[in-house]
Design a protein around this motif. Structure first.
Motif, short mmCIF file in Angstrom:
data_model
loop_
_atom_site.label_atom_id
_atom_site.label_comp_id
_atom_site.label_asym_id
_atom_site.label_seq_id
_atom_site.Cartn_x
_atom_site.Cartn_y
_atom_site.Cartn_z
N MET A 129 38.32 68.63 23.64
CA MET A 129 39.70 68.45 24.04
C MET A 129 40.29 69.80 24.95
N HIS A 130 41.15 69.46 25.70
CA HIS A 130 41.56 70.43 26.68
C HIS A 130 43.37 70.91 26.59
N HIS A 131 43.49 72.17 26.42
CA HIS A 131 44.96 72.62 26.02
C HIS A 131 45.59 72.51 27.28
N LEU A 132 46.68 71.92 27.45
CA LEU A 132 47.72 71.79 28.62
C LEU A 132 48.36 73.14 28.90
N VAL A 133 48.70 73.73 27.87
CA VAL A 133 48.93 75.04 27.84
C VAL A 133 47.69 76.15 27.29
N HIS A 134 47.09 76.49 27.92
CA HIS A 134 45.91 77.46 27.35
C HIS A 134 46.31 78.13 26.14
N LYS A 158 36.94 70.41 36.15
CA LYS A 158 37.77 70.19 37.49
C LYS A 158 39.05 70.93 37.15
N VAL A 159 39.62 70.81 35.77
CA VAL A 159 40.87 71.25 35.44
C VAL A 159 40.57 72.76 35.52
N HIS A 160 39.55 73.23 35.07
CA HIS A 160 39.30 74.79 35.05
C HIS A 160 38.89 75.39 36.50
N HIS A 161 39.01 74.17 37.50
CA HIS A 161 38.54 74.78 38.73
C HIS A 161 39.85 74.44 39.77
N GLY A 162 41.11 74.58 39.48
CA GLY A 162 42.02 74.42 40.49
C GLY A 162 42.91 72.94 40.22
N SER A 168 47.25 71.51 19.26
CA SER A 168 48.22 70.36 18.68
C SER A 168 47.92 69.20 19.45
N LEU A 169 48.28 68.07 19.00
CA LEU A 169 48.22 66.76 19.92
C LEU A 169 49.08 66.71 21.01
N GLY A 170 50.30 67.52 20.75
CA GLY A 170 51.24 67.29 21.96
C GLY A 170 50.94 68.38 22.93
N ASN A 171 49.79 69.24 22.78
CA ASN A 171 49.55 69.84 23.68
C ASN A 171 48.01 69.96 24.40
N ALA A 172 47.27 68.83 23.97
CA ALA A 172 46.14 68.43 24.03
C ALA A 172 45.88 67.16 25.06
N ALA A 173 44.88 67.30 25.68
CA ALA A 173 44.26 66.08 26.61
C ALA A 173 42.71 65.74 26.36
#
Length: 69
Positions: A1-6, A28-32, A14-19
């Motif tokens: 799971m990725h936190h949209l706002v770290h 890739k998300v952690h590299h720009g 939470s599900l609302g802050n997750a992808a």
């Protein structure tokens, strides 16, 4: 799971802050690259330079079939 706002930046777990991302795209998300969900629930992906990646529908002359049909 990725936190949209770290979580380190105050994002909650939470599900609302997750992808849910595969390993490749999570890296890739952690590299720009950046992903966000708009108020309508649609996902948007951006390159490191800020341009949005658009996914276009596949053009084909073959009939579309599904398992349900």
């Amino acid at each position: 799971m990725h936190h949209l706002v770290h979580w380190a930046d105050g994002g909650d777990t939470s599900l609302g802050n997750a992808a849910l991302l595969c390993e490749r795209h999570h890296g890739k998300v952690h590299h720009g690259f950046r992903i966000e969900r708009d108020p309508a629930g649609r996902w948007h992906t951006h390159r490191p330079d800020g341009t949005e990646i658009h996914v276009l529908p596949r053009i084909t002359t073959e009939p579309v079939t599904t398992r349900a049909s």
